[in-house]
Design a protein around this motif. Structure first.
Motif, PDB file in Angstrom:
ATOM      1  N   VAL A 110      -9.923  33.060  21.539  1.00 16.55           N
ATOM      2  CA  VAL A 110      -9.483  33.198  22.918  1.00 16.55           C
ATOM      3  C   VAL A 110     -10.009  34.515  23.463  1.00 16.55           C
ATOM      4  O   VAL A 110     -10.088  35.520  22.735  1.00 16.55           O
ATOM      5  N   PHE A 111     -10.392  34.496  24.736  1.00 18.90           N
ATOM      6  CA  PHE A 111     -10.825  35.702  25.427  1.00 18.90           C
ATOM      7  C   PHE A 111      -9.910  35.875  26.634  1.00 18.90           C
ATOM      8  O   PHE A 111      -9.654  34.923  27.376  1.00 18.90           O
ATOM      9  N   TYR A 112      -9.425  37.104  26.831  1.00 22.56           N
ATOM     10  CA  TYR A 112      -8.478  37.356  27.911  1.00 22.56           C
ATOM     11  C   TYR A 112      -9.181  37.914  29.142  1.00 22.56           C
ATOM     12  O   TYR A 112      -9.713  39.024  29.128  1.00 22.56           O
ATOM     13  N   VAL A 113      -9.172  37.109  30.197  1.00 23.29           N
ATOM     14  CA  VAL A 113      -9.783  37.475  31.469  1.00 23.29           C
ATOM     15  C   VAL A 113      -8.852  38.385  32.254  1.00 23.29           C
ATOM     16  O   VAL A 113      -9.268  39.364  32.857  1.00 23.29           O
ATOM     17  N   GLU A 114      -7.566  38.034  32.239  1.00 29.11           N
ATOM     18  CA  GLU A 114      -6.554  38.863  32.894  1.00 29.11           C
ATOM     19  C   GLU A 114      -5.216  38.637  32.210  1.00 29.11           C
ATOM     20  O   GLU A 114      -4.778  37.500  32.056  1.00 29.11           O
ATOM     21  N   SER A 115      -4.563  39.727  31.804  1.00 25.44           N
ATOM     22  CA  SER A 115      -3.289  39.611  31.099  1.00 25.44           C
ATOM     23  C   SER A 115      -2.472  40.873  31.311  1.00 25.44           C
ATOM     24  O   SER A 115      -3.029  41.955  31.524  1.00 25.44           O
ATOM     25  N   ASP A 116      -1.152  40.723  31.261  1.00 23.60           N
ATOM     26  CA  ASP A 116      -0.304  41.896  31.428  1.00 23.60           C
ATOM     27  C   ASP A 116      -0.108  42.604  30.093  1.00 23.60           C
ATOM     28  O   ASP A 116      -0.373  42.038  29.028  1.00 23.60           O
ATOM     29  N   ALA A 117       0.386  43.812  30.143  1.00 25.34           N
ATOM     30  CA  ALA A 117       0.474  44.669  28.955  1.00 25.34           C
ATOM     31  C   ALA A 117       1.421  44.129  27.887  1.00 25.34           C
ATOM     32  O   ALA A 117       1.258  44.432  26.700  1.00 25.34           O
ATOM     33  N   ASN A 118       2.420  43.344  28.275  1.00 20.07           N
ATOM     34  CA  ASN A 118       3.416  42.860  27.318  1.00 20.07           C
ATOM     35  C   ASN A 118       3.108  41.474  26.760  1.00 20.07           C
ATOM     36  O   ASN A 118       3.876  40.948  25.953  1.00 20.07           O
ATOM     37  N   ALA A 119       2.016  40.869  27.169  1.00 16.86           N
ATOM     38  CA  ALA A 119       1.681  39.514  26.722  1.00 16.86           C
ATOM     39  C   ALA A 119       1.145  39.539  25.295  1.00 16.86           C
ATOM     40  O   ALA A 119       0.589  40.533  24.838  1.00 16.86           O
ATOM     41  N   ASN A 120       1.310  38.413  24.583  1.00 16.22           N
ATOM     42  CA  ASN A 120       0.765  38.338  23.230  1.00 16.22           C
ATOM     43  C   ASN A 120       0.536  36.891  22.812  1.00 16.22           C
ATOM     44  O   ASN A 120       0.994  35.955  23.470  1.00 16.22           O
ATOM     45  N   ILE A 121      -0.196  36.741  21.724  1.00 11.35           N
ATOM     46  CA  ILE A 121      -0.375  35.450  21.074  1.00 11.35           C
ATOM     47  C   ILE A 121       0.244  35.570  19.692  1.00 11.35           C
ATOM     48  O   ILE A 121       0.102  36.608  19.033  1.00 11.35           O
ATOM     49  N   GLN A 122       0.976  34.536  19.254  1.00 14.49           N
ATOM     50  CA  GLN A 122       1.709  34.613  17.998  1.00 14.49           C
ATOM     51  C   GLN A 122       1.189  33.581  17.009  1.00 14.49           C
ATOM     52  O   GLN A 122       0.855  32.458  17.391  1.00 14.49           O
ATOM     53  N   PHE A 123       1.123  33.985  15.744  1.00 12.16           N
ATOM     54  CA  PHE A 123       0.617  33.144  14.672  1.00 12.16           C
ATOM     55  C   PHE A 123       1.697  32.926  13.618  1.00 12.16           C
ATOM     56  O   PHE A 123       2.446  33.845  13.288  1.00 12.16           O
ATOM     57  N   ASN A 155     -10.018  41.673  28.331  1.00  9.51           N
ATOM     58  CA  ASN A 155     -11.311  41.983  27.722  1.00  9.51           C
ATOM     59  C   ASN A 155     -11.242  42.052  26.196  1.00  9.51           C
ATOM     60  O   ASN A 155     -12.075  42.671  25.551  1.00  9.51           O
ATOM     61  N   ARG A 156     -10.256  41.383  25.615  1.00 11.22           N
ATOM     62  CA  ARG A 156     -10.141  41.263  24.167  1.00 11.22           C
ATOM     63  C   ARG A 156     -10.482  39.836  23.750  1.00 11.22           C
ATOM     64  O   ARG A 156     -10.082  38.879  24.410  1.00 11.22           O
ATOM     65  N   MET A 157     -11.204  39.696  22.644  1.00 12.55           N
ATOM     66  CA  MET A 157     -11.475  38.398  22.051  1.00 12.55           C
ATOM     67  C   MET A 157     -10.828  38.353  20.677  1.00 12.55           C
ATOM     68  O   MET A 157     -10.943  39.301  19.901  1.00 12.55           O
ATOM     69  N   ILE A 158     -10.121  37.264  20.396  1.00 14.04           N
ATOM     70  CA  ILE A 158      -9.478  37.078  19.102  1.00 14.04           C
ATOM     71  C   ILE A 158     -10.043  35.820  18.461  1.00 14.04           C
ATOM     72  O   ILE A 158     -10.055  34.756  19.076  1.00 14.04           O
ATOM     73  N   LEU A 159     -10.538  35.942  17.232  1.00  8.13           N
ATOM     74  CA  LEU A 159     -11.063  34.808  16.477  1.00  8.13           C
ATOM     75  C   LEU A 159     -10.200  34.589  15.244  1.00  8.13           C
ATOM     76  O   LEU A 159      -9.807  35.555  14.575  1.00  8.13           O
ATOM     77  N   PHE A 160      -9.940  33.321  14.919  1.00  9.06           N
ATOM     78  CA  PHE A 160      -9.068  32.989  13.803  1.00  9.06           C
ATOM     79  C   PHE A 160      -9.427  31.606  13.261  1.00  9.06           C
ATOM     80  O   PHE A 160     -10.114  30.828  13.940  1.00  9.06           O
ATOM     81  N   PRO A 161      -8.977  31.272  12.038  1.00 13.15           N
ATOM     82  CA  PRO A 161      -9.261  29.940  11.497  1.00 13.15           C
ATOM     83  C   PRO A 161      -8.629  28.863  12.379  1.00 13.15           C
ATOM     84  O   PRO A 161      -7.482  29.008  12.817  1.00 13.15           O
ATOM     85  N   SER A 162      -9.373  27.797  12.639  1.00 15.55           N
ATOM     86  CA  SER A 162      -8.882  26.761  13.553  1.00 15.55           C
ATOM     87  C   SER A 162      -7.599  26.102  13.071  1.00 15.55           C
ATOM     88  O   SER A 162      -6.824  25.583  13.873  1.00 15.55           O
ATOM     89  N   TRP A 163      -7.366  26.119  11.744  1.00 19.96           N
ATOM     90  CA  TRP A 163      -6.168  25.488  11.196  1.00 19.96           C
ATOM     91  C   TRP A 163      -4.913  26.348  11.333  1.00 19.96           C
ATOM     92  O   TRP A 163      -3.792  25.892  11.054  1.00 19.96           O
ATOM     93  N   LEU A 164      -5.057  27.590  11.764  1.00 18.53           N
ATOM     94  CA  LEU A 164      -3.919  28.506  11.832  1.00 18.53           C
ATOM     95  C   LEU A 164      -3.055  28.195  13.064  1.00 18.53           C
ATOM     96  O   LEU A 164      -3.511  28.286  14.204  1.00 18.53           O
ATOM     97  N   GLN A 165      -1.805  27.823  12.815  1.00 20.73           N
ATOM     98  CA  GLN A 165      -0.917  27.454  13.917  1.00 20.73           C
ATOM     99  C   GLN A 165      -0.554  28.687  14.749  1.00 20.73           C
ATOM    100  O   GLN A 165      -0.232  29.745  14.216  1.00 20.73           O
ATOM    101  N   HIS A 166      -0.575  28.509  16.055  1.00 17.95           N
ATOM    102  CA  HIS A 166      -0.310  29.626  16.959  1.00 17.95           C
ATOM    103  C   HIS A 166       0.338  29.103  18.244  1.00 17.95           C
ATOM    104  O   HIS A 166       0.305  27.908  18.525  1.00 17.95           O
ATOM    105  N   TYR A 167       0.902  30.020  18.998  1.00 16.44           N
ATOM    106  CA  TYR A 167       1.466  29.643  20.292  1.00 16.44           C
ATOM    107  C   TYR A 167       1.495  30.860  21.218  1.00 16.44           C
ATOM    108  O   TYR A 167       1.307  32.008  20.775  1.00 16.44           O
ATOM    109  N   VAL A 168       1.704  30.568  22.498  1.00 12.41           N
ATOM    110  CA  VAL A 168       1.774  31.630  23.498  1.00 12.41           C
ATOM    111  C   VAL A 168       3.183  31.640  24.074  1.00 12.41           C
ATOM    112  O   VAL A 168       3.622  30.647  24.661  1.00 12.41           O
ATOM    113  N   PRO A 169       3.927  32.734  23.885  1.00 14.93           N
ATOM    114  CA  PRO A 169       5.296  32.811  24.409  1.00 14.93           C
ATOM    115  C   PRO A 169       5.328  32.724  25.938  1.00 14.93           C
ATOM    116  O   PRO A 169       4.301  32.862  26.604  1.00 14.93           O
ATOM    117  N   THR A 170       6.505  32.538  26.462  1.00 21.41           N
ATOM    118  CA  THR A 170       6.696  32.422  27.905  1.00 21.41           C
ATOM    119  C   THR A 170       6.153  33.641  28.638  1.00 21.41           C
ATOM    120  O   THR A 170       6.380  34.787  28.229  1.00 21.41           O
TER     121      THR A 170
END
Length: 201
Positions: A110-123, A155-170
């Protein structure tokens, strides 16, 4: 007494920051917003082939560089690789993305085009046995948690194994969160026929 600490079977998540110049980010953002303007509510996603659009050429080149780094860092043997799908996402305030994986690929990102400081992706920890006994901890860390997160920085890119379960909180901010997700797969003969486990993709 001699003590050594070893990490076996690690799940590696790669973070790349300051990936693109601002002009490329602005250009992609404009294109994404223009494409989403007809749909006012609900998780919006573009078509999955935006990597073929000239507006995303700089990002595609960066994905190729970062993907090669990940493949080579794992010492994988491969003929070539390619982006199989790439799509943009707009996560509006109050929305989230449910837990999921990306089938039929080796690397996802995933590449972040625009995101706030408190946002995250969880694995999620991919080991089902790890939760059989789960004691309280004095300090939470990536080695004693069943879920771990990384900030979704613009402007951050995160790469991970496709099988790794993840989600984006509210999305708890009052702004839309804009990202571009993608999948990468190696092509050609994968594996060795001498092991009776090769395949061609």
């Amino acid at each position: 007494m001699k003590h050594t600490k070893n990490f076996i079977f690690p799940t590696i998540v790669h973070l790349f920051d300051n990936v693109l110049e601002q002009e490329y980010i602005d250009s992609m953002k404009e294109d994404i917003i223009k494409g989403s303007i007809e749909k006012a509510r609900g998780n919006w996603q573009s078509n999955p082939k935006i990597h073929k659009h000239p507006k995303y050429k700089a990002l595609v080149e960066a994905i190729n560089v970062c993907s090669k780094h990940v493949l080579d860092d794992n010492n994988f043997v491969y003929e070539r690789f390619e982006i199989t799908d790439m799509w943009s996402n707009i996560l509006k305030p109050g929305e989230m993305h449910r837990p999921h994986t990306h089938s039929n690929n080796l690397i996802s990102g995933v590449f972040y085009v625009e995101s706030d400081a408190n946002a995250n992706i969880q694995f999620y920890d991919p080991r089902p046995q790890a939760g059989v006994i789960f004691p309280d901890v004095k300090k939470v860390s990536d080695t004693n948690s069943s879920v771990w997160f990384f900030p979704s920085i613009t402007n951050r890119m995160i790469l991970f194994p496709s099988w790794l379960q993840h989600y984006v909180p509210t999305n708890t901010s009052n702004k839309d969160r804009i990202s571009i997700a993608f999948n990468v797969m190696i092509k050609g003969i994968v594996g060795s026929s001498t092991d009776y486990q090769s395949a061609e993709f």
